[in-house]
Design an enzyme around this catalytic site. Structure first.
Site, PDB file in Angstrom:
ATOM      1  N   SER A   1    -101.570 100.210  -0.699  1.00 24.01           N
ATOM      2  CA  SER A   1    -102.007 101.011  -1.847  1.00 24.01           C
ATOM      3  C   SER A   1    -103.468 100.770  -2.211  1.00 24.01           C
ATOM      4  O   SER A   1    -103.892  99.622  -2.404  1.00 24.01           O
ATOM      5  CB  SER A   1    -101.125 100.624  -3.045  1.00 24.01           C
ATOM      6  OG  SER A   1    -101.777 100.859  -4.264  1.00 24.01           O
ATOM      7  N   GLY A   2    -104.210 101.851  -2.364  1.00 26.45           N
ATOM      8  CA  GLY A   2    -105.608 101.739  -2.790  1.00 26.45           C
ATOM      9  C   GLY A   2    -105.714 101.148  -4.186  1.00 26.45           C
ATOM     10  O   GLY A   2    -106.574 100.294  -4.449  1.00 26.45           O
ATOM     11  N   LEU A   3    -104.819 101.573  -5.067  1.00 27.99           N
ATOM     12  CA  LEU A   3    -104.834 101.049  -6.440  1.00 27.99           C
ATOM     13  C   LEU A   3    -104.597  99.539  -6.435  1.00 27.99           C
ATOM     14  O   LEU A   3    -105.314  98.771  -7.078  1.00 27.99           O
ATOM     15  CB  LEU A   3    -103.759 101.752  -7.287  1.00 27.99           C
ATOM     16  CG  LEU A   3    -103.529 101.161  -8.678  1.00 27.99           C
ATOM     17  CD1 LEU A   3    -104.748 101.347  -9.569  1.00 27.99           C
ATOM     18  CD2 LEU A   3    -102.300 101.776  -9.347  1.00 27.99           C
TER      19      LEU A   3
ATOM     20  N   ASP B   1    -109.921 101.637  -9.081  1.00 27.58           N
ATOM     21  CA  ASP B   1    -109.469 102.442  -7.939  1.00 27.58           C
ATOM     22  C   ASP B   1    -110.274 103.749  -7.913  1.00 27.58           C
ATOM     23  O   ASP B   1    -109.738 104.827  -8.158  1.00 27.58           O
ATOM     24  CB  ASP B   1    -107.963 102.720  -8.087  1.00 27.58           C
ATOM     25  CG  ASP B   1    -107.404 103.528  -6.924  1.00 27.58           C
ATOM     26  OD1 ASP B   1    -108.028 103.542  -5.839  1.00 27.58           O
ATOM     27  OD2 ASP B   1    -106.341 104.159  -7.110  1.00 27.58           O
TER      28      ASP B   1
ATOM     29  N   ASP C   1    -103.188 103.901   2.463  1.00 21.02           N
ATOM     30  CA  ASP C   1    -103.677 104.847   1.465  1.00 21.02           C
ATOM     31  C   ASP C   1    -105.188 104.931   1.684  1.00 21.02           C
ATOM     32  O   ASP C   1    -105.937 104.047   1.293  1.00 21.02           O
ATOM     33  CB  ASP C   1    -103.347 104.294   0.075  1.00 21.02           C
ATOM     34  CG  ASP C   1    -103.957 105.112  -1.041  1.00 21.02           C
ATOM     35  OD1 ASP C   1    -104.553 106.173  -0.755  1.00 21.02           O
ATOM     36  OD2 ASP C   1    -103.829 104.686  -2.210  1.00 21.02           O
TER      37      ASP C   1
ATOM     38  N   ASP D   1    -107.287 107.185   0.570  1.00 20.97           N
ATOM     39  CA  ASP D   1    -107.986 107.997  -0.448  1.00 20.97           C
ATOM     40  C   ASP D   1    -108.409 109.347   0.146  1.00 20.97           C
ATOM     41  O   ASP D   1    -107.598 110.043   0.712  1.00 20.97           O
ATOM     42  CB  ASP D   1    -109.173 107.212  -1.025  1.00 20.97           C
ATOM     43  CG  ASP D   1    -108.719 105.997  -1.825  1.00 20.97           C
ATOM     44  OD1 ASP D   1    -107.533 105.926  -2.188  1.00 20.97           O
ATOM     45  OD2 ASP D   1    -109.543 105.100  -2.076  1.00 20.97           O
TER      46      ASP D   1
ATOM     47  N   GLU E   1    -106.054 112.253   0.772  1.00 18.60           N
ATOM     48  CA  GLU E   1    -105.775 113.153  -0.357  1.00 18.60           C
ATOM     49  C   GLU E   1    -106.890 114.171  -0.533  1.00 18.60           C
ATOM     50  O   GLU E   1    -108.058 113.897  -0.183  1.00 18.60           O
ATOM     51  CB  GLU E   1    -105.561 112.331  -1.639  1.00 18.60           C
ATOM     52  CG  GLU E   1    -106.761 111.548  -2.107  1.00 18.60           C
ATOM     53  CD  GLU E   1    -106.420 110.471  -3.140  1.00 18.60           C
ATOM     54  OE1 GLU E   1    -105.510 109.653  -2.888  1.00 18.60           O
ATOM     55  OE2 GLU E   1    -107.087 110.441  -4.191  1.00 18.60           O
TER      56      GLU E   1
ATOM     57  N   LYS F   1    -113.147 109.201  -5.254  1.00 15.20           N
ATOM     58  CA  LYS F   1    -111.980 109.672  -6.009  1.00 15.20           C
ATOM     59  C   LYS F   1    -111.731 108.779  -7.228  1.00 15.20           C
ATOM     60  O   LYS F   1    -112.331 107.702  -7.357  1.00 15.20           O
ATOM     61  CB  LYS F   1    -110.740 109.741  -5.117  1.00 15.20           C
ATOM     62  CG  LYS F   1    -110.303 108.489  -4.353  1.00 15.20           C
ATOM     63  CD  LYS F   1    -109.972 107.224  -5.093  1.00 15.20           C
ATOM     64  CE  LYS F   1    -108.707 107.179  -5.891  1.00 15.20           C
ATOM     65  NZ  LYS F   1    -107.462 107.157  -5.128  1.00 15.20           N
TER      66      LYS F   1
ATOM     67  N   ASN G   1    -108.295 107.244  -9.476  1.00 16.32           N
ATOM     68  CA  ASN G   1    -106.837 107.126  -9.409  1.00 16.32           C
ATOM     69  C   ASN G   1    -106.159 108.281 -10.142  1.00 16.32           C
ATOM     70  O   ASN G   1    -106.560 108.672 -11.233  1.00 16.32           O
ATOM     71  CB  ASN G   1    -106.393 105.781 -10.008  1.00 16.32           C
ATOM     72  CG  ASN G   1    -104.892 105.613  -9.897  1.00 16.32           C
ATOM     73  OD1 ASN G   1    -104.138 106.020 -10.779  1.00 16.32           O
ATOM     74  ND2 ASN G   1    -104.454 105.039  -8.797  1.00 16.32           N
ATOM     75  N   SER G   2    -105.104 108.795  -9.520  1.00 21.16           N
ATOM     76  CA  SER G   2    -104.421 110.001 -10.012  1.00 21.16           C
ATOM     77  C   SER G   2    -103.759 109.828 -11.378  1.00 21.16           C
ATOM     78  O   SER G   2    -103.502 110.806 -12.070  1.00 21.16           O
ATOM     79  CB  SER G   2    -103.326 110.404  -9.029  1.00 21.16           C
ATOM     80  OG  SER G   2    -103.834 110.477  -7.744  1.00 21.16           O
TER      81      SER G   2
ATOM     82  N   ARG H   1    -102.087 114.519   1.554  1.00 20.90           N
ATOM     83  CA  ARG H   1    -101.568 114.410   0.175  1.00 20.90           C
ATOM     84  C   ARG H   1    -102.225 115.460  -0.696  1.00 20.90           C
ATOM     85  O   ARG H   1    -103.453 115.537  -0.744  1.00 20.90           O
ATOM     86  CB  ARG H   1    -101.893 113.003  -0.327  1.00 20.90           C
ATOM     87  CG  ARG H   1    -101.864 112.812  -1.833  1.00 20.90           C
ATOM     88  CD  ARG H   1    -101.988 111.326  -2.125  1.00 20.90           C
ATOM     89  NE  ARG H   1    -102.332 111.041  -3.493  1.00 20.90           N
ATOM     90  CZ  ARG H   1    -102.440 109.803  -3.981  1.00 20.90           C
ATOM     91  NH1 ARG H   1    -102.239 108.754  -3.196  1.00 20.90           N
ATOM     92  NH2 ARG H   1    -102.767 109.606  -5.236  1.00 20.90           N
TER      93      ARG H   1
ATOM     94  N   HIS I   1     -97.898 114.790  -4.872  1.00 26.66           N
ATOM     95  CA  HIS I   1     -97.960 113.834  -5.980  1.00 26.66           C
ATOM     96  C   HIS I   1     -97.809 114.558  -7.313  1.00 26.66           C
ATOM     97  O   HIS I   1     -98.229 115.709  -7.453  1.00 26.66           O
ATOM     98  CB  HIS I   1     -99.288 113.069  -5.926  1.00 26.66           C
ATOM     99  CG  HIS I   1     -99.227 111.737  -6.616  1.00 26.66           C
ATOM    100  ND1 HIS I   1     -98.046 111.159  -7.030  1.00 26.66           N
ATOM    101  CD2 HIS I   1    -100.205 110.856  -6.972  1.00 26.66           C
ATOM    102  CE1 HIS I   1     -98.294 109.998  -7.594  1.00 26.66           C
ATOM    103  NE2 HIS I   1     -99.600 109.781  -7.572  1.00 26.66           N
TER     104      HIS I   1
END
Ligand code: SPV
Ligand code: MG
Length: 302
Positions: A40-42, A52, A79, A81, A108, A114, A116-117, A153, A184
């Site tokens: 996970s990037g986060l 992130d 991940d 990104d 994504e 980016k 974080n979503s 994604r 997502h």
């Protein structure tokens, strides 16, 4: 690794990836019994203490993945990104990842850098469909291992679009050669995912990340025919809670007496980092040295 991830992706059964953010957490995920890892990037960013939003460079992330890969025998989905730039950065990334036996990437459709979503209050502009398809093509053309997976994604829901845009994007990504689609959503219920699945007509497998709609029964994801569920950040969050609790207790008590029973034993660390293997190697490779050294010592003592 790529082959075993591809079979998870294509299996008719619902599969799960568990988050890891370094070698130790990756090993714990494997030891628990999971069949695959979400890098996970986060979580990797958080473990470095940075945000992130591509504050950690792609080479720093890849270095972490190298440790994770060396520590495990189950596939890792990175991940990645937005691919850390344009199509050319994606090419460089895929070349490196195959060398360290990463099973696939998830890219994504946002813009570099980016954000974080799930962070509230930021604009999350989307890439054009054409540019993003170019990244998918670049990744697929670059991979040497035929089973390396490229997951596309779509952040359409995350950025406020309706299901039509999500379907339009995901369909274009599947046609561009994506091996799977991660759709997502940041809602606290699965309504967007349900709408999406109802309109999804392709065979390309679907992946979801139910971080915010976490009270949804897993049975529903099975009924929807989802291929993979990603538990995306739960190990890093577990670490935060545990480290806060233990730090606070030691700080307040000025002794570790009360918490010793609550934390891993040192032997646990030695086992997780495979000290036994070092002992065996030492006997194999250092025996002659020890024999000589012992002789010198004993004659010196005499
Ligand atoms: C991550 O784990 O870094 C993800 C999932 O990309 S999310 O945090 O929901 O964007
Ligand atoms: Mg991420």
């Amino acid at each position: 690794m790529a082959k075993s991830f591809k079979s998870l992706l294509q299996s008719p059964k619902l599969e799960f990836l568990m988050e890891a953010h370094n070698g130790l957490s990756a090993r714990i995920v494997e030891e628990t019994g999971f069949s695959g890892i979400w890098a996970s990037g986060l979580s990797i960013s958080a473990s470095y203490g940075v945000r992130d939003c591509n504050e950690a460079s792609w080479t720093q992330i890849v270095e972490t993945l190298e440790f994770m890969s060396e520590c495990t025998t189950i596939p890792i989905l990175m991940d990645a990104d937005t691919g850390f730039g344009n199509f050319n950065n994606v090419i460089r990334l895929v070349q490196k990842l195959e060398k360290i036996e990463i099973a696939g990437i998830c890219i994504e459709d946002k813009l570099f850098p980016k954000i974080n979503s799930l962070v509230k209050g930021f604009n999350q502009p989307l890439a054009s469909i054409g540019e993003f398809c170019g990244k998918i093509n670049a990744a697929k053309d670059t991979q040497k291992n035929k089973d390396f997976c490229v997951i596309a994604r779509t952040e359409a829901f995350v950025t406020g679009y309706k299901v039509e845009e999500a379907i339009k994007r995901a369909s274009a990504y599947a046609e561009a050669g994506a091996d799977g689609i991660l759709v997502h959503s940041k809602l606290d219920n699965p309504s967007e995912i349900i709408e999406f699945v109802k309109l999804w007509q392709k065979d390309t497998p679907l992946i979801i990340v139910p971080t915010t709609y976490n009270s949804t029964p897993t049975k529903l994801f099975r009924e929807l025919g989802i291929s993979i569920v990603i538990w995306a950040n739960h190990n890093v969050r577990a670490c935060i809670t545990a480290m806060r609790e233990i730090s606070k207790r030691i700080y307040l008590d000025s002794t570790t007496k009360e918490i010793e029973s609550k934390i891993a034993k040192l032997d646990d660390i030695f086992q997780l980092t495979n000290m036994l293997e070092l002992k065996i190697s030492e006997e194999k490779y250092l025996k002659e040295f020890h024999d000589k050294f012992d002789n010198v010592l004993s004659s010196a003592k005499r």
